[in-house]
Design a protein around this motif. Sequence first.
Motif, PDB file in Angstrom:
ATOM      1  N   ASP A  74       0.863  -1.173   0.000  1.00 28.06           N
ATOM      2  CA  ASP A  74       0.000   0.000   0.000  1.00 28.06           C
ATOM      3  C   ASP A  74       0.901   1.225   0.000  1.00 28.06           C
ATOM      4  OD1 ASP A  74      -1.754   2.037   0.303  1.00 28.06           O
ATOM      5  OD2 ASP A  74      -2.816   1.206   2.023  1.00 28.06           O
TER       6      ASP A  74
ATOM      7  N   ASN B 128      -8.976   1.089  -1.631  1.00 27.35           N
ATOM      8  CA  ASN B 128      -7.759   0.372  -2.059  1.00 27.35           C
ATOM      9  C   ASN B 128      -7.993  -1.140  -2.071  1.00 27.35           C
ATOM     10  OD1 ASN B 128      -5.924   2.490  -2.472  1.00 27.35           O
ATOM     11  ND2 ASN B 128      -5.491   2.645  -0.285  1.00 27.35           N
TER      12      ASN B 128
ATOM     13  N   ILE C  11     -10.180  -2.325  -4.913  1.00 25.18           N
ATOM     14  CA  ILE C  11      -9.464  -2.297  -6.194  1.00 25.18           C
ATOM     15  C   ILE C  11      -8.509  -3.490  -6.308  1.00 25.18           C
ATOM     16  CG2 ILE C  11      -7.702  -1.017  -7.485  1.00 25.18           C
ATOM     17  CD1 ILE C  11      -9.017   1.548  -6.449  1.00 25.18           C
ATOM     18  N   VAL C  12      -7.797  -3.763  -5.213  1.00 27.92           N
ATOM     19  CA  VAL C  12      -6.783  -4.827  -5.270  1.00 27.92           C
ATOM     20  C   VAL C  12      -7.427  -6.216  -5.189  1.00 27.92           C
ATOM     21  CG1 VAL C  12      -4.797  -5.843  -4.078  1.00 27.92           C
ATOM     22  CG2 VAL C  12      -4.964  -3.364  -4.341  1.00 27.92           C
TER      23      VAL C  12
ATOM     24  N   VAL D 297      -6.418  -5.507  -9.365  1.00 27.15           N
ATOM     25  CA  VAL D 297      -5.390  -4.563  -9.808  1.00 27.15           C
ATOM     26  C   VAL D 297      -4.108  -4.793  -8.995  1.00 27.15           C
ATOM     27  CG1 VAL D 297      -4.808  -2.103  -9.951  1.00 27.15           C
ATOM     28  CG2 VAL D 297      -7.127  -2.877 -10.476  1.00 27.15           C
ATOM     29  N   ASN D 298      -2.968  -4.705  -9.647  1.00 22.91           N
ATOM     30  CA  ASN D 298      -1.683  -4.781  -8.949  1.00 22.91           C
ATOM     31  C   ASN D 298      -1.663  -3.731  -7.840  1.00 22.91           C
ATOM     32  OD1 ASN D 298       1.073  -3.515  -8.563  1.00 22.91           O
ATOM     33  ND2 ASN D 298       1.644  -5.396  -9.607  1.00 22.91           N
ATOM     34  N   SER D 299      -1.282  -4.165  -6.617  1.00 27.58           N
ATOM     35  CA  SER D 299      -1.448  -3.284  -5.466  1.00 27.58           C
ATOM     36  C   SER D 299      -0.592  -2.024  -5.552  1.00 27.58           C
ATOM     37  CB  SER D 299      -1.136  -4.059  -4.187  1.00 27.58           C
ATOM     38  OG  SER D 299       0.189  -4.541  -4.214  1.00 27.58           O
TER      39      SER D 299
ATOM     40  N   GLY E 168      -2.327   0.250  -8.202  1.00 27.00           N
ATOM     41  CA  GLY E 168      -3.647   0.680  -7.733  1.00 27.00           C
ATOM     42  C   GLY E 168      -3.538   1.727  -6.641  1.00 27.00           C
ATOM     43  N   THR E 169      -2.687   1.453  -5.648  1.00 26.40           N
ATOM     44  CA  THR E 169      -2.593   2.398  -4.533  1.00 26.40           C
ATOM     45  C   THR E 169      -1.813   3.653  -4.935  1.00 26.40           C
ATOM     46  OG1 THR E 169      -0.673   1.193  -3.659  1.00 26.40           O
ATOM     47  CG2 THR E 169      -2.813   0.634  -2.738  1.00 26.40           C
TER      48      THR E 169
ATOM     49  N   GLY F  62      -2.163   5.069  -7.836  1.00 26.90           N
ATOM     50  CA  GLY F  62      -3.212   5.868  -8.460  1.00 26.90           C
ATOM     51  C   GLY F  62      -4.053   6.583  -7.413  1.00 26.90           C
TER      52      GLY F  62
END
Lengths: 519, 344
Positions: free
Chosen positions: B86, B129, B132-133, B138-140, B143-144, B146
């Motif tokens: 994260d 977060n 999304i993950v 989504v790749n963490s 994603g985080t 973004g």
Amino acid sequence: MQHTTDTTGPSHALRIRNLSKSFGQTQALDGVSFDIRAGAVHGLLGGNGSGKSTLIKALAGVQTAEHGGEIEFLGTKVSADHMTPELARSLGLRFVHQNPAVFPAMTVAENIAIGAKFPTTAGKIRWKELHTHAQELLDRFEIAAKADDIVGDLRQAEQTMIAIARALQDADKNAVSALVLDEPTASLPDHEVDILLDAVRRFAAEGHTIIYVSHRLDEVIQLTDDVTILRDGHHVVTRPTEGLSETDLIELIVGHSLEKSYASAHAKAPVATTQPRLEVRNLAGGPLQDVSFDVAPGEVLGIAGLLGSGRTEILRILFGDLAHEGGSIALDGQPVAFKEVREGMKAGVALVPEDRNREGVFQGLSVRHNLSIADLGRFARRGRINGKAERKEALRSVANYRIKTADDAALISSLSGGNQQKVVMARWLRRKPKLLLLDEPTQGVDVGAREDLYASIRGSLKDGMSVIAVSSDFDELAQICDRVIVLRDGRITDELSGQDINRQTMTHLVLASSGKDAA
Amino acid sequence: MTLAKDTQTLPTQALKKPAGQGFKRTEFIERAGLILLLLLVIVVFSGLRPNTFATYANFRSIATVQPVMAVTAIALIVPLIGGRFDVSVGATLGLSAIATASAMSHFDLPLVVSIVIGIGAGALIGAINGTIVAYLGVNSIIGTLGIATILGGIVTGYTNGIPISSGLSPVLTNISIQSVFGIPVLFILMALIAAAAWFLLTQTPYGRNLAAVGSNAESARLAGIRTKRVVMQSFVIAGSLAGVAGVLQIGAQGNAGPQLVGITFILPALAAAFLGATTWEPGKFTVQGTLIGIFFLGTTISGLSLVGIQPWITDVFNGAAVVLAIALSAQLRRRRTGSLEIGS
């Protein structure tokens, strides 16, 4: 043209002489010698443990055979203990394995280039040339795909064909090479098999020698010119396929003819003395069609079947890891339909999965934590894990299941494969399941650990646990099962009990197109 | 049957076997290495600057400055144990600080309500977060990253780049000068939060399940663990802890600044998390290891600045610490699992 080949009459592409290989006490190959004619499709047959995988690995140089053996390809002799993958390749031997390594997200052209070389100018790929080359190959082997198709979008048969085309691409059209296909149709849907068989015939027509390994005897009879049969590491026979029936092949593979003493699946009704632990009726899903069987409390039911027969799917459905499309399941008389693993676990089902490393073990965690991961709730008091109780239980498991470890706090990765498997087995037996599902329970496990595993299963059977075991090792099924059902192409074809549960009978039934025709 | 016999003669001597018997010397050095290094740093700088470094005031300053970073680092290790990054904890911290300060300053809400709003905002960001993950796949890191960028934009837009420093509860803004028996209150709060995190991660089924998912998600699924939910929750916990860090940041700094949201801000926390994974229980992310990592970095940087080193050295040091720590912990993981994978 190649040297030395066209002088003698029926020219031999490959001569195998005195090939031997042993693993510890097991003699996987014992002085195997035979010849393979150039340009022929040569079937290689044998039951599980017959030595055919070892033979192929020895040819590929992946596992070197013992000193004294010899492999001769197109006149070039190589001492068997000097074979290497590079040498095999330079001689012109090509291998396509069961699940060919294609890259599904890449185009056909890219997949083909990865096997050889990308054509480049100053580091930049000459895409046009690559596409032309790929398209030529596709045309040459009559593969119904375009160079810029994404491989993952193609049918499985075509993906396999692309893997074959890739293996053969650098072989000069005029030079002869030999292609080893290891069960290429095992994971193909039925309707795609013919597409692949046609392609294999075309490769052969180009002059390539093909060594074809398959368990599907109908295919072997249709496709091959000659067959070689291995049994228990020995060469049984090499002869033209013509004139052989499936029954003949089975007898050669199994070693003797079989009296039809086993009861067929439909003839024998389940003995309804007690409430069955498990009742499966008309189960469908994946390759499975109309599968019905019962398991009694304390009974060990084996499932014998080839790869792709649906054997793993049965276990996954019963565990709640795979949804079924039809039919019903009842556990202790209660209808169940698990939507997730937790529901199956709660109802008393446990699964020891096939692939220990990928699906069973937590390599970074300790033996203790690996043991308790499936029943943490038992040790939790007001949200906290009672470490003392957990440790005590871990030590008890280590002792009961004979897990060889320095300490229960040691990382599981420090244990041997067999002991890791004991941990996975103990994890589930500790939950006292009603129904234990075993998928290849002793794969890669040494003999001593194997006996320990069997002993731990037997211990729980006395408490009324039922077991369903899937294994490719038919000797194992013979040893542990009270009853065995034979699964072929998603259907139960036979049921065995008592003396009929032996490797020969199971091999026979698994290979036969249908139990009745074969005998 | 042999099995029955074994059950009866359950070996009691095995039960009495002491835990972790016989530490080998190399193992001890590995486990305690970072602590020894921290002590070495203290000795060296005390020798170099006995009048400025080796003083109560300096150590008090370190113990006041580091808690925010320590809580941030603890927030980071929760998803890391589950195998996920994260990188938005810095931005979440920044947004939570602004939300808390704004609630007090612009909406005249009481301190407690404002703190709940700040931590709640962190939890909400964590939930986004996590969704999304875990559920969108989504790749963490991406994603985080973004989400962090979005949060940075929102904070800048809301504050116009000006810190919120008026109308804040003095109870919170004075916290950095409070102490109990000479121990800074911020340090005590950090210790309490660390203890809670340690409890969650090591003493509860949740912590065990999270470690299992981080070790092998497929095995975890087949052991009946709801892997997606576990990963989702790890991000909510990280977001909440980042929210706590945001509230503490107001206390440590006296205001809520909009400049905190960048990646460089969390770099020391990231370095500490990975340094921590090379010590205490090598190869594992632990709260204890993370705290040692934080204070090793903080003390070293404090010493370096007192020796008179250029400020840019700090960035180089933090960056190098991250890369070295991650490389080292990857090697340790290889020893545990037998294979070194290409970095993801």
